[in-house]
Design a protein around this motif. Sequence first.
Motif, PDB file in Angstrom:
ATOM      1  N   LEU A 305      53.052  44.174  53.150  1.00  0.00           N
ATOM      2  CA  LEU A 305      53.045  45.254  52.200  1.00  0.00           C
ATOM      3  C   LEU A 305      54.378  45.435  51.590  1.00  0.00           C
ATOM      4  N   ASN A 306      55.453  44.778  51.760  1.00  0.00           N
ATOM      5  CA  ASN A 306      56.752  44.846  50.986  1.00  0.00           C
ATOM      6  C   ASN A 306      56.503  44.016  49.750  1.00  0.00           C
ATOM      7  N   THR A 307      55.211  43.344  49.253  1.00  0.00           N
ATOM      8  CA  THR A 307      55.181  42.649  48.079  1.00  0.00           C
ATOM      9  C   THR A 307      54.963  43.939  46.934  1.00  0.00           C
ATOM     10  N   GLU A 308      54.339  43.236  45.811  1.00  0.00           N
ATOM     11  CA  GLU A 308      54.201  44.089  44.640  1.00  0.00           C
ATOM     12  C   GLU A 308      52.883  44.783  44.858  1.00  0.00           C
ATOM     13  N   TYR A 309      52.160  44.399  45.540  1.00  0.00           N
ATOM     14  CA  TYR A 309      50.778  45.110  46.032  1.00  0.00           C
ATOM     15  C   TYR A 309      50.870  46.317  46.961  1.00  0.00           C
ATOM     16  N   ARG A 310      51.264  47.548  46.147  1.00  0.00           N
ATOM     17  CA  ARG A 310      51.741  48.565  46.744  1.00  0.00           C
ATOM     18  C   ARG A 310      50.278  49.459  47.069  1.00  0.00           C
ATOM     19  N   SER A 311      49.441  49.464  46.425  1.00  0.00           N
ATOM     20  CA  SER A 311      48.298  50.184  46.789  1.00  0.00           C
ATOM     21  C   SER A 311      47.403  49.777  47.586  1.00  0.00           C
ATOM     22  N   LEU A 312      46.515  50.423  48.573  1.00  0.00           N
ATOM     23  CA  LEU A 312      45.570  49.884  49.598  1.00  0.00           C
ATOM     24  C   LEU A 312      44.940  48.771  48.792  1.00  0.00           C
ATOM     25  N   GLU A 313      44.016  49.466  47.973  1.00  0.00           N
ATOM     26  CA  GLU A 313      42.934  48.533  47.165  1.00  0.00           C
ATOM     27  C   GLU A 313      43.562  47.052  47.012  1.00  0.00           C
ATOM     28  N   GLN A 314      44.656  47.163  46.279  1.00  0.00           N
ATOM     29  CA  GLN A 314      45.089  46.014  45.829  1.00  0.00           C
ATOM     30  C   GLN A 314      45.658  44.915  47.080  1.00  0.00           C
ATOM     31  N   ALA A 315      46.279  45.575  48.089  1.00  0.00           N
ATOM     32  CA  ALA A 315      46.633  44.848  49.198  1.00  0.00           C
ATOM     33  C   ALA A 315      45.510  44.054  49.926  1.00  0.00           C
ATOM     34  N   LEU A 316      44.385  45.138  50.226  1.00  0.00           N
ATOM     35  CA  LEU A 316      43.231  44.531  50.724  1.00  0.00           C
ATOM     36  C   LEU A 316      42.584  43.306  50.018  1.00  0.00           C
ATOM     37  N   PHE A 317      42.389  43.637  48.708  1.00  0.00           N
ATOM     38  CA  PHE A 317      41.803  42.607  47.850  1.00  0.00           C
ATOM     39  C   PHE A 317      42.683  41.238  48.154  1.00  0.00           C
ATOM     40  N   HIS A 318      44.014  41.337  48.023  1.00  0.00           N
ATOM     41  CA  HIS A 318      44.589  39.907  48.125  1.00  0.00           C
ATOM     42  C   HIS A 318      44.717  39.268  49.640  1.00  0.00           C
ATOM     43  N   VAL A 343      46.012  32.502  41.866  1.00  0.00           N
ATOM     44  CA  VAL A 343      44.536  32.484  41.567  1.00  0.00           C
ATOM     45  C   VAL A 343      44.178  33.998  42.128  1.00  0.00           C
ATOM     46  N   CYS A 344      44.706  34.580  43.236  1.00  0.00           N
ATOM     47  CA  CYS A 344      44.415  35.925  43.335  1.00  0.00           C
ATOM     48  C   CYS A 344      44.683  36.820  42.449  1.00  0.00           C
ATOM     49  N   GLN A 345      45.705  36.736  41.871  1.00  0.00           N
ATOM     50  CA  GLN A 345      46.288  37.577  40.669  1.00  0.00           C
ATOM     51  C   GLN A 345      45.239  37.610  39.550  1.00  0.00           C
ATOM     52  N   GLU A 346      44.853  36.403  39.448  1.00  0.00           N
ATOM     53  CA  GLU A 346      43.892  36.262  38.302  1.00  0.00           C
ATOM     54  C   GLU A 346      42.723  36.835  38.468  1.00  0.00           C
ATOM     55  N   ARG A 347      42.176  36.676  39.904  1.00  0.00           N
ATOM     56  CA  ARG A 347      40.949  37.636  40.202  1.00  0.00           C
ATOM     57  C   ARG A 347      41.137  38.891  40.186  1.00  0.00           C
ATOM     58  N   TRP A 348      42.086  39.212  40.535  1.00  0.00           N
ATOM     59  CA  TRP A 348      42.390  40.865  40.481  1.00  0.00           C
ATOM     60  C   TRP A 348      42.340  41.429  39.125  1.00  0.00           C
ATOM     61  N   GLN A 349      42.832  40.626  38.300  1.00  0.00           N
ATOM     62  CA  GLN A 349      42.846  41.029  36.748  1.00  0.00           C
ATOM     63  C   GLN A 349      41.486  41.045  36.421  1.00  0.00           C
ATOM     64  N   LEU A 350      40.901  40.015  36.673  1.00  0.00           N
ATOM     65  CA  LEU A 350      39.199  40.051  36.167  1.00  0.00           C
ATOM     66  C   LEU A 350      38.479  41.151  36.751  1.00  0.00           C
ATOM     67  N   ALA A 352      39.817  44.061  37.363  1.00  0.00           N
ATOM     68  CA  ALA A 352      40.334  45.167  36.681  1.00  0.00           C
ATOM     69  C   ALA A 352      39.837  45.107  35.296  1.00  0.00           C
ATOM     70  N   ASP A 353      39.665  43.911  34.852  1.00  0.00           N
ATOM     71  CA  ASP A 353      38.883  43.984  33.284  1.00  0.00           C
ATOM     72  C   ASP A 353      37.645  44.201  33.353  1.00  0.00           C
ATOM     73  N   PHE A 354      36.698  44.203  34.457  1.00  0.00           N
ATOM     74  CA  PHE A 354      35.333  44.164  34.459  1.00  0.00           C
ATOM     75  C   PHE A 354      34.645  45.250  33.602  1.00  0.00           C
ATOM     76  N   ARG A 355      35.201  46.686  34.140  1.00  0.00           N
ATOM     77  CA  ARG A 355      34.448  47.603  33.707  1.00  0.00           C
ATOM     78  C   ARG A 355      34.766  47.701  32.066  1.00  0.00           C
ATOM     79  N   GLN A 356      35.764  47.608  31.540  1.00  0.00           N
ATOM     80  CA  GLN A 356      36.395  47.611  30.138  1.00  0.00           C
ATOM     81  C   GLN A 356      35.432  46.469  29.540  1.00  0.00           C
ATOM     82  N   GLY A 357      35.273  45.466  30.223  1.00  0.00           N
ATOM     83  CA  GLY A 357      34.504  44.424  29.509  1.00  0.00           C
ATOM     84  C   GLY A 357      32.975  44.956  29.219  1.00  0.00           C
TER      85      GLY A 357
END
Length: 608
Positions: A305-318, A343-350, A352-357
């Motif tokens: 949790l000392n990484t850039e993934y500070r939110s619970l949602e993002q940490a759990l995803f990774h 690869v994880c970061q790319e999936r996280w971004q996908l 995040a982009d899904f609803r806007q897509g």
Amino acid sequence: MNDEALIYVAGNPDLYPLEYYDPQSGTYQGAIPAFLEQFAQEYGYQLRYYQPGEDDRRADLSNNRQVDLVSGCVEGESFRRTRGEPVLLFPAQQDGEETAYLLYFTQAAPEQLQSDLREYAAQAPQAAWAGALLEAAGERPQPVLSPGKAVGIGILLVLLLVGLLLLLRRRNQDRRAQRARLTDPETGLGTLELLEHRFPQMVNDQNRPLYYLIYFHLDLDHLGYLAGWEQASLFLRHGAKVLRQLAGPDDLLIRENSGLVILRSAQRELDVENWANRVLQEIRSFPFSGGLLRRRDAAVGICPLNTEYRSLEQALFHARQCALTARRQRVDCRFCGTQNCQVCQERWQLVADFRQGLEREEFQFCLQFFVDAHTFRVVGGEALSRWKHPKRGLLNPSRYIPLLEQEGNIEELDFYNLEKTCAFLEELDQCGVEDFSISCNFSRRTLSTSHFAERCTRVIQRHPFQRKRLILEVTESERIDQREEAQMLQNIIAIRELGAQIIFDDFGMGFSSFHDLQEYPMDGLKLDKQLVDNMWTERGRIILTALVQTGHSMGLTILAEGVENDQQLEMLQNLHCDVFQGFRFSIPLPAQEAKSQILARGGQKTVD
């Protein structure tokens, strides 16, 4: 104590013994002030009653921007500049009618104070209220009372105590319901809701570098497929038992679908990795009746949790994605980090982009034709999606469909495709095409939700077309429990009553295929591509023949997918399949191109 930690209260001077003004001390006394004082001590606030006196100034003080709480309120009272739901202290009876005693927040009350006080009131032991009331009644300097007034006060105390007992019973029921929400019934571990509740209490900016989110992925689908879901469920419970045995007293244990999650603190990454590997080996010791577990039947991902993934949602995803990557790579453990998680970061971004897509209609609606197995006439098609991402180009469904399923977003794509399908059928209907059907996919998870039938009905009713031309394909996905199975049955019945058809996709290879035949009403079966690929073997041919004969004896249409060459075509015709789908006849076509081909031959296109 800084000003932000002060609580200013407008009190009721004449609600004895709950709250009253004591002229000898010049303060408010009673059960409510005692309750608020205890809350302030436990949560680090300082309590102050604003301008105490014998007059009830609450109506005016509620407008004061320094006052946070209006106290000693009876249900039905209202004050200006209050907001949100009041805090219920306890119910009572007054003049033979039920009432309640409350606290109101003013518009000046900080959000953190509101959250803390609501939490404390929900957890406060209600039996203690009775003692506090009696203590408050005994401490007040008593004037000489007439017998009638003394009797009246006694009756009030009795009524208050009765109200407290009723509230205690209701609170116990509420607590049991809350425990049910926060506890997974199958494993006894916590739920994701518990993790969301406890995470900010456990992790802060000071101790964050010591915490790790550890995700154990269990391949329950594989075990369910090989040995049935009873064995898969035993494996899941075995994993939960191992976690409980090896976890520390301060660790938080959670079950999330096919994953077991732990929030754990440690001084060094190596300590966490060694502990996780020890747990993993114990999990893999499960005595599986179908043989040895594969290495990838259990894998672990660790997110510091000392990484850039500070939110619970993002940490759990990774953490989850690293566990899945470890499984695919057949390694035990994978650590999250900015250097090795591209690869994880790319999936996280996908994600995040899904609803806007969806909003920008980046998802293309395509059709792959179905043909009659004997005449090769086009009789329908399957609705498919292709994501034309503005930065990543045209994405194959394998890039995003499994990801959306893992993250619980597949329902939105399912209904997006349903809307497009119904609109396309309406267009064909307006063009006079009456014999072309379209199927669209729904995961079992989506189809088992309580709102599915209602939402589906709303979409269908927006578009006039012959309902029998709409087919819903139920796709294989992760297991659903008995309650969800019952809901899925109700939804299937409701959709068929609308006139639409139901077929089961990937039939014959999933763990639930024969269960589906027995439990659910359906109109057809789509044979899994692996069955078509394996029909060259004697066993494969026997299985495929049995499935086709079973389906026909139940009055079901049999569709074979993955038909790619003439040899497959001939064998499937000899088995008397009804409908074919595959590259031998059609690739997925964009909607307008598919429409042009359908209209060019009046819906009667024949594929050579």
